[in-house]
Scaffold this motif. Structure first.
Motif, short mmCIF file in Angstrom:
data_model
loop_
_atom_site.label_atom_id
_atom_site.label_comp_id
_atom_site.label_asym_id
_atom_site.label_seq_id
_atom_site.Cartn_x
_atom_site.Cartn_y
_atom_site.Cartn_z
N UNK A 298 0.67 -0.84 0.42
CA UNK A 298 -0.26 -0.35 0.04
C UNK A 298 0.47 1.34 -0.10
N UNK A 299 0.49 2.06 -0.40
CA UNK A 299 0.51 3.80 -0.05
C UNK A 299 0.34 4.91 1.07
N UNK A 300 -0.15 3.89 2.23
CA UNK A 300 -0.28 4.31 3.03
C UNK A 300 0.80 5.14 4.18
N UNK A 301 0.77 6.03 4.72
CA UNK A 301 1.38 6.76 5.86
C UNK A 301 2.10 6.07 6.97
N UNK A 302 0.58 5.74 7.56
CA UNK A 302 0.19 4.76 8.34
C UNK A 302 1.59 3.19 8.07
N UNK A 303 2.50 2.77 9.08
CA UNK A 303 2.93 1.99 8.70
C UNK A 303 4.71 2.15 7.41
N UNK A 304 4.75 3.55 7.57
CA UNK A 304 6.16 3.64 6.39
C UNK A 304 6.13 3.49 5.36
N UNK A 341 -9.39 4.91 -6.12
CA UNK A 341 -8.85 5.37 -6.47
C UNK A 341 -7.10 6.12 -6.93
N UNK A 342 -7.22 5.06 -7.59
CA UNK A 342 -5.55 4.95 -8.66
C UNK A 342 -6.04 6.83 -9.04
N UNK A 343 -6.05 7.01 -9.80
CA UNK A 343 -6.01 8.20 -9.86
C UNK A 343 -5.39 9.50 -9.03
N UNK A 344 -6.75 9.36 -8.73
CA UNK A 344 -6.26 10.83 -6.75
C UNK A 344 -4.67 10.06 -6.49
N UNK A 345 -4.81 8.77 -6.12
CA UNK A 345 -3.59 8.11 -5.37
C UNK A 345 -1.97 8.77 -6.71
N UNK A 346 -2.22 9.19 -7.99
CA UNK A 346 -1.56 9.02 -8.41
C UNK A 346 -0.96 10.57 -8.77
N UNK A 347 -2.20 11.55 -8.72
CA UNK A 347 -2.04 12.37 -8.64
C UNK A 347 -0.83 13.35 -7.05
N UNK A 349 0.95 10.91 -5.15
CA UNK A 349 2.65 10.57 -5.38
C UNK A 349 3.70 11.78 -5.93
N UNK A 350 2.11 12.11 -7.76
CA UNK A 350 2.86 12.84 -7.50
C UNK A 350 3.73 14.24 -6.92
N UNK A 351 2.39 14.57 -6.35
CA UNK A 351 2.61 16.16 -4.98
C UNK A 351 3.77 16.04 -4.57
N UNK A 352 4.10 14.27 -4.11
CA UNK A 352 4.79 14.13 -2.71
C UNK A 352 6.57 14.28 -3.36
N UNK A 365 4.28 7.50 -13.64
CA UNK A 365 3.56 6.42 -12.96
C UNK A 365 1.92 6.52 -13.88
N UNK A 366 0.75 5.40 -13.96
CA UNK A 366 0.19 5.02 -14.21
C UNK A 366 -0.74 3.49 -13.08
N UNK A 367 -2.11 3.32 -13.75
CA UNK A 367 -2.49 2.22 -12.84
C UNK A 367 -2.29 0.90 -13.83
N UNK A 368 -2.02 -0.26 -13.14
CA UNK A 368 -2.20 -1.33 -14.72
C UNK A 368 -3.63 -2.67 -13.00
N UNK A 369 -4.90 -2.96 -13.98
CA UNK A 369 -5.75 -3.96 -13.84
C UNK A 369 -4.18 -5.54 -13.59
#
Length: 579
Positions: A298-304, A341-347, A349-352, A365-369
């Motif tokens: 995952x890309x959650x902040x919690x858990x590092x 919500x991959x599109x929001x996650x991509x945006x 991460x790009x901002x980060x 960065x993109x998304x794959x099924x």
């Protein structure tokens, strides 16, 4: 697409009575969108097809075309409306290596014949279509000439006969590296693209091997010398029997060239027709984590998790680049969590990345099924502005399948490398005219072993320093602490002042061996100038500790893998381990 098709203009074509329209019809019937006519050292086949169409058009324009000719022209129009047909050739370089040159459809035949003459194909052979045309240009010169002329440069059947991977040929590791890593080479045509596992050509050239740091695009082509394959077991393929699927914005040479010359290797894959689609994310998981590939559940902040992703991006940008998958664990049997919500996650991460990196790395960065969910894919390019840092002062590098903080000397080497690249960059061209490429030195002959690398070989010509593992160079004790100097064999960097407590992974192993079990060179079993001090198995790799004599000096290497050994050294190591 099938970028490797022969016609009756090649003198080894197995069905010489086949017409050019028959080849186009078969390509269209197989569902191809793009083909290339690549006869041996000639463009005679493409020229003959072009001449036939032009003659029919001339007759039509003069009102002199008969019914059978009109039907033939209409059929040409039908299939050419479905197909992009590209001109090209399969050039035979010095020592018989085959190279595909593929060009835009508007390229004049006379220009392509001029290129073949530039590559030293005899004029008398231009319409013969033979594989054997005498002493032609060497491989590296051919790459440069075709590239400078605007063509796509593809090493034909690279992993098999007449291929630049030098299977079964005693040329030495440096020649193989040069022939497969040259910047003017755009892709490797391989015959095992549909196979899986760690022993495939695509896996070998994924950028994870230090001696082959440039990831190479691998495609497949039919190399068709007949219209239809005789039988399922016949080695002689027909049109469209071995095809590559490519994702293009439009069917054009420009779009094709942009992908083939680009770095997003996910845009090409073996074509499997209407069969079940290939799950490339699952295929990547089965290959496992490596220098150029990692997975995060995952890309959650919690858990590092987010910080770990950013560290991997930084490390890959500072090393060889790579691909990071988010929303899926590395275990191929574990169920992927996916990314909401991959599109929001991509945006996000790009901002980060833009906020926390200095300078900002080149990332796509993109998304794959996969397995009913969506995961995020991050393609990281090895950046020209290294070293890259997180929050201005955290520098990371990739160490095999792990990300670690860079030590001082690694940061210094990154800076020196970046400065060296800028100083050596060629000035921008001010004239549109092409410059005749300078001749490249010829590769070693079959009877002459390759010279050792600049860091010194293993004594006899043909033996080179390993390109994986670490070399222990020196040790000094200060205030009761032993400080070691190590050479990282993947890049040649010399790392000073490494202690047992500060060392990581392989460095720690090497230092532990030096301090606790120093090699007994007098008792070692020498084969020529090589001794195997230790051999151990790790996962699916064999790791060697080696001693190599060079004059009065003995080099001690730790954690060397088979892929890091030259052919000569590998043979000696094999002899030693069999005893």
């Amino acid at each position: 697409m099938d970028l490797h098709l022969h016609t009756p203009a090649s003198n080894d074509y197995q069905e010489p009575r086949i017409g050019y329209l028959d080849i186009l019809r078969q390509a269209a019937a197989r569902g191809l969108d793009i083909i290339a006519i690549t006869d041996h050292n000639t463009v005679g086949g493409y020229a003959a097809m072009q001449k036939e169409v032009e003659q029919l058009l001339w007759l039509e324009s003069r009102g002199r075309i008969d019914l059978s000719e009109q039907r033939l022209l209409d059929e040409y129009r039908r299939v050419l409306g479905k197909l992009l047909v590209l001109p090209g050739f399969e050039f035979t370089a010095t020592f018989g290596f085959h190279i595909l040159g593929i060009f835009p459809p508007e390229t004049p035949v006379s220009y392509l014949e001029h290129l073949l003459l530039t590559l030293r194909v005899p004029m008398a052979s231009l319409r013969v279509g033979s594989q054997s045309v005498g002493a032609t240009s060497d491989v590296l010169t051919a790459y440069e000439v075709i590239h400078e002329a605007g063509g796509l440069v593809i090493a034909a059947h690279a992993n098999s006969g007449n291929g630049v991977m030098l299977r079964g040929l005693d040329f030495g590791g440096q020649t193989r590296i040069a022939y497969t890593q040259d910047p003017n080479l755009h892709a490797l045509e391989v015959t095992d693209l549909e196979k899986r596992g760690n022993q495939t050509t695509r896996r070998f050239f994924d950028g994870s091997k230090p001696e082959y740091p440039r990831p190479m695009r691998c495609i497949q082509g039919s190399d068709a010398h007949r219209l239809i394959r005789e039988s399922a077991n016949s080695p002689y393929l027909g049109v469209g029997d071995r095809v590559t699927e490519i994702l293009l914005e439009e069917v054009s040479f420009e779009a094709l060239a942009q992908v083939i010359r680009g770095n997003d290797h996910s845009l090409t894959r073996p074509y499997r027709g209407t069969a079940k689609a290939v799950d490339f994310v699952q295929t990547a998981r089965e290959e496992g984590e490596s220098l150029v590939q990692s997975f995060h559940p995952s890309m959650n902040q919690r858990g590092g998790h987010l910080d770990n992703i950013l560290r991997d991006i930084c490390a890959m940008a500072n090393t060889n680049g790579g691909t990071i998958y988010v929303g899926i664990p590395a275990d191929p049997k574990a169920k992927p969590e996916g990314v909401r919500e991959p599109h929001k996650a991509i945006e996000s991460l790009q901002g980060m990345i833009a906020k926390r990196f200095s300078p900002e790395p080149q990332v796509t960065i993109d998304s794959l099924p996969t397995q009913g969910t969506a995961v995020m894919r991050i393609a990281v390019q090895p950046g020209p502005d290294a070293p890259y840092a997180i929050d201005y002062n955290q520098f990371y590098v990739r160490d095999e399948a792990e990300t670690t903080l860079a030590v001082r000397d690694e940061i210094v080497h990154m800076v020196e490398r970046a400065l060296g690249q800028r100083e050596s960059a060629p000035p921008a061209r001010t004239e549109a005219a092409a410059v005749e490429p300078a001749p490249k030195p010829a590769p070693p002959s079959r009877n002459e072993p390759a010279r050792s690398s600049g860091r010194g070989g293993g004594g006899r010509a043909g033996y080179e320093h390993p390109r994986t593992g670490v070399e222990h160079v020196d040790s000094q004790e200060r205030d009761g602490v032993i400080y070691h100097t190590l050479r990282d064999l993947r890049n040649g960097n010399l790392i000073n002042n490494v202690t047992r407590s500060s060392a990581r992974r392989l460095w720690h192993y090497a230092i532990t061996q030096v301090e606790s079990s120093p090699p007994d060179l007098a008792a070692a079993q020498w084969h020529d100038n090589v001794a195997v001090l230790n051999r151990r198995q790790k996962s699916n790799m064999t790791l060697y500790d080696l001693a190599v004599r060079e004059g009065n000096q003995v080099h001690i290497y730790y954690g060397v893998t088979d892929s890091g050994l030259s052919d000569g050294m590998l043979a000696l190591v094999g002899d030693a381990t069999r005893e």
